[in-house]
Design a protein around this motif. Structure first.
Motif, PDB file in Angstrom:
ATOM      1  N   LYS A  75       0.657  -1.604  -0.061  1.00 51.67           N
ATOM      2  CA  LYS A  75      -0.224  -0.023  -0.220  1.00 51.67           C
ATOM      3  C   LYS A  75       1.175   1.432   0.045  1.00 51.67           C
ATOM      4  O   LYS A  75       1.052   1.307   1.063  1.00 51.67           O
ATOM      5  N   LEU A  76       0.506   2.215  -0.953  1.00 52.68           N
ATOM      6  CA  LEU A  76       1.681   3.214  -1.717  1.00 52.68           C
ATOM      7  C   LEU A  76       0.196   4.552  -1.889  1.00 52.68           C
ATOM      8  O   LEU A  76      -0.233   4.612  -3.191  1.00 52.68           O
ATOM      9  N   THR A  77      -0.027   5.705  -0.707  1.00 54.94           N
ATOM     10  CA  THR A  77      -1.682   5.951  -1.935  1.00 54.94           C
ATOM     11  C   THR A  77      -0.476   7.182  -1.889  1.00 54.94           C
ATOM     12  O   THR A  77      -0.535   8.016  -0.366  1.00 54.94           O
ATOM     13  N   ASP A  78      -1.126   8.261  -2.300  1.00 57.57           N
ATOM     14  CA  ASP A  78      -0.829   9.229  -2.850  1.00 57.57           C
ATOM     15  C   ASP A  78       0.403  10.347  -2.159  1.00 57.57           C
ATOM     16  O   ASP A  78       1.068  10.784  -1.845  1.00 57.57           O
ATOM     17  N   PHE A  79       1.324   8.717  -2.736  1.00 50.68           N
ATOM     18  CA  PHE A  79       3.091   9.749  -2.118  1.00 50.68           C
ATOM     19  C   PHE A  79       3.339  10.497  -3.804  1.00 50.68           C
ATOM     20  O   PHE A  79       3.369  10.860  -4.427  1.00 50.68           O
ATOM     21  N   GLU A  80       3.717  11.247  -2.941  1.00 48.39           N
ATOM     22  CA  GLU A  80       4.119  12.957  -3.346  1.00 48.39           C
ATOM     23  C   GLU A  80       5.456  12.837  -4.100  1.00 48.39           C
ATOM     24  O   GLU A  80       6.593  12.214  -3.745  1.00 48.39           O
ATOM     25  N   LEU A  81       5.532  13.005  -5.763  1.00 51.95           N
ATOM     26  CA  LEU A  81       7.002  13.300  -5.690  1.00 51.95           C
ATOM     27  C   LEU A  81       7.010  14.246  -6.563  1.00 51.95           C
ATOM     28  O   LEU A  81       6.914  15.421  -5.885  1.00 51.95           O
ATOM     29  N   ARG A  82       8.705  14.717  -5.700  1.00 50.36           N
ATOM     30  CA  ARG A  82       9.458  16.005  -7.199  1.00 50.36           C
ATOM     31  C   ARG A  82      10.412  16.375  -7.670  1.00 50.36           C
ATOM     32  O   ARG A  82      10.702  14.576  -8.316  1.00 50.36           O
ATOM     33  N   ASP A  83      11.054  17.445  -7.571  1.00 53.03           N
ATOM     34  CA  ASP A  83      11.710  17.049  -8.836  1.00 53.03           C
ATOM     35  C   ASP A  83      12.886  15.673  -9.363  1.00 53.03           C
ATOM     36  O   ASP A  83      13.193  15.236  -9.919  1.00 53.03           O
ATOM     37  N   ILE A  84      13.105  16.467  -8.111  1.00 57.59           N
ATOM     38  CA  ILE A  84      14.293  14.996  -8.020  1.00 57.59           C
ATOM     39  C   ILE A  84      13.828  14.060  -6.769  1.00 57.59           C
ATOM     40  O   ILE A  84      13.824  14.209  -5.806  1.00 57.59           O
ATOM     41  N   ASN A  85      14.074  12.312  -7.058  1.00 57.92           N
ATOM     42  CA  ASN A  85      13.458  11.654  -6.120  1.00 57.92           C
ATOM     43  C   ASN A  85      14.120  10.362  -6.175  1.00 57.92           C
ATOM     44  O   ASN A  85      14.553   9.716  -7.059  1.00 57.92           O
ATOM     45  N   ILE A  86      15.211  10.844  -4.699  1.00 53.70           N
ATOM     46  CA  ILE A  86      16.454   9.616  -4.638  1.00 53.70           C
ATOM     47  C   ILE A  86      15.736   8.368  -3.909  1.00 53.70           C
ATOM     48  O   ILE A  86      15.866   8.747  -2.508  1.00 53.70           O
ATOM     49  N   LEU A  87      15.798   7.357  -4.029  1.00 56.74           N
ATOM     50  CA  LEU A  87      15.533   5.590  -3.479  1.00 56.74           C
ATOM     51  C   LEU A  87      16.524   5.132  -2.968  1.00 56.74           C
ATOM     52  O   LEU A  87      17.196   4.520  -3.590  1.00 56.74           O
ATOM     53  N   ILE A  88      16.413   5.256  -1.883  1.00 55.17           N
ATOM     54  CA  ILE A  88      18.164   4.675  -1.240  1.00 55.17           C
ATOM     55  C   ILE A  88      17.498   3.754   0.356  1.00 55.17           C
ATOM     56  O   ILE A  88      15.674   3.547   0.563  1.00 55.17           O
TER      57      ILE A  88
END
Length: 368
Positions: A17-30
């Motif tokens: 469940k990942l709900t209404d997850f906001e994205l920015r100009d840079i999104n670093i997934l670590i």
């Protein structure tokens, strides 16, 4: 093309469940190995295949529908997603069939006036590709056209294959330069195009490669005919102080990856959303620092989603750019965006990567 504002992913692989997850100009997934970063990227691969009318083949090639459902069909009966970008939106529910493929329980598109339009149910492939050319109510093109083109413009890049037979080391036809391909297979014709049509961009790429590979002088991009066939070009180059032509296989793995990355992030016309899977692989720490600068520059025109395990790369960004991915109870991937305000005092004495390694921030220590 509009950037991706927020998305919902429920029931997809490890993403319960990942709900209404906001994205920015840079999104670093670590996050550590197996945390779920690759599954997040895989969701975008599925979207791209849906826009090509290839959902069924994509599902079968990747193990069947059951492998896409969180903890399998006995736990999860469907995948639900919503995406919003600019004035438009798109949502769908996928349900598995007895043949381990998917059907659409529903597929809908949205316009900013607040209305969802149902495109149908029970079909096996997205209806956006066939609806995109239908005339709209207020314009020549309808909502489906804008939704389709936004999603189809997003590009996923992975430059993992740098073996001697890698596509980026081989010849490619000179006319294949419209956009850099996801695996860098047309890197040579694309650089040739830039050298001839956008030499300012080409020179910036060369300068950045020289920063990370001081022995490198320039590319030797010479189209050659193979019999009566179309001209091809490959990534020949020369070293400083030598006129001897070097071959693409003379590039180290890390140098070849950096060339692809520097070209991608310097493209004069970029996709609205760029998804990069572990761009730090094989790069020297200094090259990672140069890469971080290129990412910052590219974010002025494109939105970037980057999956990484590198704290060296992370150290060049602020908490607001960072999403920590963890695998918690029940094999669930949890995505947590950091906040500048909550870490400001810590960052006076430590880097962001050090805070992860010291477990000040949940998610460490399992980083390189």
């Amino acid at each position: 093309m509009p950037k991706l504002d927020k998305l919902t992913i429920n029931g997809f692989k490890s993403i319960k469940k990942l709900t209404d997850f906001e994205l920015r100009d840079i999104n670093i997934l670590i996050g550590s190995n197996g945390a779920g970063k690759s599954n997040f990227v895989e969701f975008f691969r599925m979207l791209k295949e849906m826009m090509r009318g290839n959902l069924k083949d994509f599902t079968i090639r990747n193990g069947g529908a059951d492998d896409f459902l969180f903890n399998g069909p006995s736990v999860t009966s469907q995948i639900h997603s919503e995406l919003f970008f600019g004035d438009n939106g798109y949502r769908f529910i996928l349900e598995p069939t007895a043949k381990e493929t998917f059907i659409f329980k529903t597929e809908e598109r949205y316009y900013r006036l607040g209305q969802w339009w149902v495109m149908g149910n029970g079909h096996t492939e997205s209806r956006l590709p066939e609806e995109k050319d239908a005339a709209g109510i207020w314009s020549q093109h309808g909502v489906s056209y804008h939704v389709y083109n936004a999603i189809n413009s997003w590009q996923i890049y992975h430059f993992h294959d740098t073996s001697h037979t890698a596509a980026a080391r081989r010849s490619e036809i000179v006319d294949d330069y419209d956009v850099l391909r996801s695996n860098g297979s047309n890197i040579a014709p694309y650089l040739l195009y830039l050298r001839e049509e956008r030499n300012d961009v080409y020179q910036r790429i060369v300068d950045n490669v020289r920063l990370t590979a001081p022995f490198f002088d320039d590319f030797l991009l010479k189209p050659r005919k193979n019999g009566e066939k179309t001209e091809k070009v490959k990534l020949d180059w020369k070293q400083k102080g030598s006129d001897y032509p070097m071959q693409p296989y003379h590039f180290s793995d890390g140098t070849l990856r950096f060339i692809c990355l520097a070209t991608l992030l310097s493209m004069p016309v970029k996709p609205s959303v760029i998804i990069l899977d572990e761009p730090e692989l094989g790069l020297h720490p200094f090259a990672i620092s140069v890469l971080a600068g290129l990412i910052q520059s590219a974010s002025e025109r494109s939105q970037l989603i980057i999956s990484t395990q590198s704290t060296t790369l992370l150290n060049h960004f602020v908490p607001d750019n960072t999403v920590v991915v963890e695998r918690k109870g029940g094999n669930e991937s949890v995505f947590t965006r950091l906040e500048n305000s909550k870490l400001q005092e810590w960052l006076e004495d430590y880097t962001l990567g050090e805070l992860l390694e010291k477990n000040v921030i949940d998610g460490g220590p399992a980083y390189v």
